[in-house]
Scaffold this motif. Structure first.
Motif, PDB file in Angstrom:
ATOM      1  N   UNK A 109      52.117   4.265 -16.185  1.00 32.05           N
ATOM      2  CA  UNK A 109      52.528   5.125 -17.303  1.00 32.05           C
ATOM      3  C   UNK A 109      53.405   4.362 -18.286  1.00 32.05           C
ATOM      4  N   UNK A 110      54.332   3.562 -17.772  1.00 34.52           N
ATOM      5  CA  UNK A 110      55.201   2.772 -18.649  1.00 34.52           C
ATOM      6  C   UNK A 110      54.384   1.755 -19.433  1.00 34.52           C
ATOM      7  N   UNK A 111      53.444   1.103 -18.769  1.00 34.57           N
ATOM      8  CA  UNK A 111      52.596   0.130 -19.464  1.00 34.57           C
ATOM      9  C   UNK A 111      51.790   0.809 -20.564  1.00 34.57           C
ATOM     10  N   UNK A 112      51.236   1.957 -20.275  1.00 34.52           N
ATOM     11  CA  UNK A 112      50.450   2.706 -21.261  1.00 34.52           C
ATOM     12  C   UNK A 112      51.320   3.123 -22.445  1.00 34.52           C
ATOM     13  N   UNK A 113      52.484   3.696 -22.146  1.00 34.52           N
ATOM     14  CA  UNK A 113      53.362   4.151 -23.225  1.00 34.52           C
ATOM     15  C   UNK A 113      53.924   2.986 -24.031  1.00 34.52           C
ATOM     16  N   UNK A 114      54.148   1.852 -23.394  1.00 37.06           N
ATOM     17  CA  UNK A 114      54.656   0.672 -24.109  1.00 37.06           C
ATOM     18  C   UNK A 114      53.627   0.157 -25.102  1.00 37.06           C
ATOM     19  N   UNK A 115      52.392   0.124 -24.705  1.00 35.37           N
ATOM     20  CA  UNK A 115      51.333  -0.338 -25.609  1.00 35.37           C
ATOM     21  C   UNK A 115      51.146   0.627 -26.754  1.00 35.37           C
ATOM     22  N   UNK A 116      51.301   1.894 -26.464  1.00 32.61           N
ATOM     23  CA  UNK A 116      51.063   2.919 -27.463  1.00 32.61           C
ATOM     24  C   UNK A 116      52.121   2.910 -28.555  1.00 32.61           C
ATOM     25  N   UNK A 117      53.363   2.549 -28.208  1.00 29.85           N
ATOM     26  CA  UNK A 117      54.434   2.581 -29.192  1.00 29.85           C
ATOM     27  C   UNK A 117      54.541   1.306 -29.997  1.00 29.85           C
TER      28      UNK A 117
END
Length: 118
Positions: A109-117
Motif C-alpha cells: 500500500x505504501x509503495x502504491x501510494x508513494x508512486x501515486x503522489x
C-alpha cells in the motif's frame, strides 16, 4: 517499504518459537525484525515533519506518535486474540503469520501510494 518488507520476512524466522531448537531463530528474528522496524520508524519520523509546514512540525510529530500509540494498543489487542486460539505454540505461529502478512500488505500500500503522489 524496505523496512516493512524486511520486518515481514524476518518475522518468519520466528515461526515455531515454542520448540527448544528454535531459540537461536527466535533471537535472530527478534533482532532483525527490530532493525527493520527501526528503519521504518526513522522514515516515519522524517515524513511526519517533512509533510507539514515548518511552523507545524510539532503537530506532525504529535500525529505520528499518536498513530504509533493507537496502532500499538490495537495491534496488541489483535495479537492477544490471535494468540489465545489453540495452544501457545499454535497461537505464536498464527501471530507471526499475521504480522508478516500485515507488514507485506502495508508495504504494498505504501509503495502504491508513494508512486501515486509523485
Amino acid at each position: 517499504v524496505i523496512g516493512l518488507t524486511g520486518a515481514a520476512l524476518t518475522m518468519l524466522l520466528m515461526l515455531g518459537a515454542g520448540t527448544a531448537s528454535s531459540l537461536t531463530s527466535l533471537i535472530i528474528g527478534l533482532i532483525l525484525t527490530g532493525l527493520a522496524t527501526a528503519l521504518s520508524n526513522a522514515g516515519l519520523a522524517r515524513q511526519s515533519v517533512a509533510t507539514v509546514p515548518a511552523k507545524d512540525a510539532a503537530t506532525g510529530t504529535a500525529a505520528i506518535n499518536t498513530a504509533r500509540y493507537i496502532g500499538a494498543a490495537v495491534g496488541m489487542s489483535i495479537v492477544s486474540m490471535i494468540a489465545a486460539t489453540g495452544n501457545i505454540n499454535e497461537g505464536w505461529n498464527h501471530v507471526v503469520w499475521f504480522g508478516a502478512a500485515a507488514s507485506l500488505v502495508i508495504a504494498v500500500a505504501v509503495a502504491f501510494l508513494s508512486r501515486r503522489t509523485r
